[in-house]
Design a protein around this motif. Structure first.
Motif, mmCIF file in Angstrom:
data_model
loop_
_atom_site.group_PDB
_atom_site.id
_atom_site.type_symbol
_atom_site.label_atom_id
_atom_site.label_comp_id
_atom_site.label_asym_id
_atom_site.label_seq_id
_atom_site.Cartn_x
_atom_site.Cartn_y
_atom_site.Cartn_z
ATOM 1 N N ALA A 1 5.091 20.551 -32.166
ATOM 2 C CA ALA A 1 4.960 19.760 -33.560
ATOM 3 C C ALA A 1 4.017 18.496 -33.527
ATOM 4 O O ALA A 1 3.354 18.156 -34.382
ATOM 5 C CB ALA A 1 6.420 19.510 -33.879
ATOM 6 N N VAL A 2 4.248 17.936 -32.431
ATOM 7 C CA VAL A 2 3.274 16.348 -32.205
ATOM 8 C C VAL A 2 2.036 16.721 -32.131
ATOM 9 O O VAL A 2 1.336 16.249 -32.616
ATOM 10 C CB VAL A 2 3.900 15.711 -31.276
ATOM 11 C CG1 VAL A 2 3.194 14.335 -30.833
ATOM 12 C CG2 VAL A 2 5.389 15.227 -31.368
ATOM 13 N N ALA A 3 1.731 17.721 -31.269
ATOM 14 C CA ALA A 3 0.117 18.429 -31.081
ATOM 15 C C ALA A 3 -0.421 18.613 -32.576
ATOM 16 O O ALA A 3 -1.576 18.278 -32.891
ATOM 17 C CB ALA A 3 0.232 19.594 -30.255
ATOM 18 N N LEU A 4 0.362 19.527 -33.312
ATOM 19 C CA LEU A 4 -0.034 19.927 -34.561
ATOM 20 C C LEU A 4 -0.266 18.504 -35.419
ATOM 21 O O LEU A 4 -1.284 18.477 -36.283
ATOM 22 C CB LEU A 4 1.051 20.771 -35.462
ATOM 23 C CG LEU A 4 0.935 22.197 -34.811
ATOM 24 C CD1 LEU A 4 2.121 23.026 -35.467
ATOM 25 C CD2 LEU A 4 -0.284 22.771 -34.934
ATOM 26 N N ALA B 1 -0.992 15.604 -34.272
ATOM 27 C CA ALA B 1 -2.064 14.680 -33.752
ATOM 28 C C ALA B 1 -3.234 15.562 -33.217
ATOM 29 O O ALA B 1 -3.686 14.950 -32.395
ATOM 30 C CB ALA B 1 -1.152 14.071 -32.427
ATOM 31 N N ARG B 2 -3.414 16.690 -34.179
ATOM 32 C CA ARG B 2 -4.839 17.306 -33.730
ATOM 33 C C ARG B 2 -5.903 16.615 -34.028
ATOM 34 O O ARG B 2 -6.959 16.883 -33.073
ATOM 35 C CB ARG B 2 -4.804 18.654 -34.629
ATOM 36 C CG ARG B 2 -4.696 18.347 -36.038
ATOM 37 C CD ARG B 2 -4.514 19.750 -36.777
ATOM 38 N NE ARG B 2 -4.897 19.589 -38.136
ATOM 39 C CZ ARG B 2 -3.824 19.537 -38.970
ATOM 40 N NH1 ARG B 2 -2.666 19.118 -38.618
ATOM 41 N NH2 ARG B 2 -4.088 19.277 -40.507
ATOM 42 N N PHE C 1 -10.822 6.028 -25.971
ATOM 43 C CA PHE C 1 -10.522 7.313 -26.276
ATOM 44 C C PHE C 1 -10.449 8.206 -27.511
ATOM 45 O O PHE C 1 -10.885 9.354 -27.742
ATOM 46 C CB PHE C 1 -9.114 7.532 -25.754
ATOM 47 C CG PHE C 1 -8.801 7.320 -24.232
ATOM 48 C CD1 PHE C 1 -9.051 8.157 -23.268
ATOM 49 C CD2 PHE C 1 -8.206 5.959 -23.922
ATOM 50 C CE1 PHE C 1 -9.055 7.722 -21.964
ATOM 51 C CE2 PHE C 1 -8.074 5.853 -22.657
ATOM 52 C CZ PHE C 1 -8.626 6.717 -21.456
ATOM 53 N N ARG C 2 -10.304 7.358 -28.582
ATOM 54 C CA ARG C 2 -10.313 7.815 -29.893
ATOM 55 C C ARG C 2 -11.385 7.628 -30.600
ATOM 56 O O ARG C 2 -11.685 8.478 -31.503
ATOM 57 C CB ARG C 2 -9.098 7.105 -30.393
ATOM 58 C CG ARG C 2 -8.623 7.806 -32.017
ATOM 59 C CD ARG C 2 -7.649 7.314 -32.713
ATOM 60 N NE ARG C 2 -8.143 6.002 -33.200
ATOM 61 C CZ ARG C 2 -8.758 5.845 -34.330
ATOM 62 N NH1 ARG C 2 -9.212 7.121 -35.092
ATOM 63 N NH2 ARG C 2 -9.537 4.692 -34.851
ATOM 64 N N ALA C 3 -12.037 6.412 -30.752
ATOM 65 C CA ALA C 3 -13.113 6.061 -31.476
ATOM 66 C C ALA C 3 -14.110 5.230 -30.717
ATOM 67 O O ALA C 3 -13.676 4.650 -29.676
ATOM 68 C CB ALA C 3 -12.528 5.422 -32.823
ATOM 69 N N THR C 4 -15.312 5.042 -31.433
ATOM 70 C CA THR C 4 -16.365 4.215 -30.912
ATOM 71 C C THR C 4 -16.558 3.068 -31.872
ATOM 72 O O THR C 4 -16.586 3.389 -32.970
ATOM 73 C CB THR C 4 -17.571 5.112 -30.639
ATOM 74 O OG1 THR C 4 -17.395 6.215 -29.616
ATOM 75 C CG2 THR C 4 -18.759 4.360 -30.286
#
Length: 385
Positions: free
Chosen positions: A182-185, A187-188, A226-229
């Protein structure tokens, strides 16, 4: 009536939760002694080591000493609690809980030491990154692996502490399977950005300090996470872009240019003769070949100076060349010197630059010749028969 001293003795023996006050006071004094020893140790021993490391040429020993200071300082507290516990008469569940507490503190100290040691130990990654041929991505890749290693150490440390308190970490992770889905969905997007960040690192699309341009942003890369630049635009505004968006867009990396291009159209007047055109083209090309500003090696770049087109109001000469520098300020200076030289060459051969103009040729007027308007005080001229 009981003696007052007997009351004091009974209270002293009973103490707190069956532990005599003498044992409690002794334990407190032991903790205070170790706190004092910690202060003395850092005031003399660590201060001496710090002065010694400053005299060495290498910065590695300074980084290591700085990394172990805080965990070592906390280690005195852990040892103080352990020794103080030996003076407390504990048994059964209380003794087990105290032992678990001490082991948790030891695990916390060790993993804290490992966490802080990652930064100084990361200097050994320099040679490995160079061997892999990623020198240009040195800082970016190094920061990425350091962040990843710290994240792993934190996860292992939390798992170790939980395990000391009786939690079955493996079973806990297994029971979170459905929750994880559920978290993966949910946090896709985060996962997509994470894998896009890995793609940016592995493909070496850009690095910190590069000037990049996308359909949405134009500026200098300040940080790759990791997430953004984060990109600093030339108006000094900071833009944060998700990695998945950067990895999926057309991206221009101006910092990877080998040379910088100049592409001009030089318009001269139509009255310029053929010989003048030939000499202008020849002298401009010779200047490009002789100047240190421009790269004219055919194996690296192309250089063209040709009479190109006949425009509406000018004969156009195409100038196509590359500078050796890629720095914007130096490139502008090269362009300026070239502009001065082209002007000198054109004017030196008696030619001139053209500008947009329109010539109107009238063969006959539609209503004949206009009448002559007589000036005041003068007679009208006689018409000659």
């Amino acid at each position: 009536m009981m003696d007052f001293g007997k009351h004091v003795a009974e209270v002293w023996q009973t103490g707190v939760l069956g532990v005599s006050l003498g044992a409690v006071v002794t334990a407190i004094l032991v903790v205070l002694v170790f706190l004092g020893l910690r202060r003395v140790f850092f005031r003399f021993v660590v201060a001496s080591l710090r002065s010694m490391t400053r005299k060495t040429e290498s910065e590695f020993d300074d980084l290591v000493l700085h990394a172990v200071e805080k965990p070592l300082e906390f280690g005195f507290v852990v040892v103080g609690f352990y020794v103080a516990g030996q003076f407390l008469p504990m048994s059964g569940a209380v003794s087990d809980a105290f032992d678990t507490f001490i082991r948790s503190l030891i695990a916390l100290t060790l993993f804290w030491l490992m966490f802080r040691a990652i930064d100084p130990l990361s200097v050994f990654m320099d040679r490995g990154i160079a061997i892999l041929g990623s020198v240009s991505m040195h800082d970016t890749m190094k920061n990425f692996f350091v962040k990843l290693a710290k994240f792993v150490v934190i996860c292992l440390g939390v798992a170790a502490v939980f395990q000391e308190w009786g939690f079955n970490v493996a079973a806990l992770l297994g029971s979170l399977g459905l929750v994880g889905m559920a978290v993966a969905l949910g946090a896709r997007e985060f996962i997509a950005n994470l894998f896009a960040g890995l793609t940016i690192f592995l493909d070496r699309m850009f690095e910190k300090g590069n000037w990049i341009r996308t359909p949405d942003v134009d500026g200098v890369v300040e940080d790759i996470g990791f997430r953004a630049t984060k990109v600093r635009q030339f108006d000094k505004a900071l833009v944060t872009i998700p990695n998945s968006r950067l990895a999926g867009e057309a991206l221009v990396n101006f910092s990877r240019m080998t040379n910088r291009r100049i592409y001009w159209t030089i318009g001269v007047e139509y009255r310029t003769t053929r010989d003048q055109l030939h000499m202008i083209v020849h002298d401009i090309l010779e200047y490009l070949k002789s100047s240190e500003d421009f790269e004219t090696d055919p194996a690296r770049t192309k250089t063209f100076v040709f009479v190109d087109t006949f425009g509406a109001s000018s004969i156009n000469i195409m100038l196509y060349c590359f500078t050796r520098t890629t720095q914007w300020g130096e490139w502008l200076a090269c362009k300026e010197r070239l502009a001065y030289k082209v002007k000198d060459i054109v004017e030196g051969h008696g030619a001139a630059f053209a500008f947009p103009s329109t010539s109107l040729y009238v063969e006959t007027l539609p209503f004949g010749n206009p009448e002559t308007f007589p000036l005041p005080g003068k007679t009208r001229p006689q018409q000659v028969p």
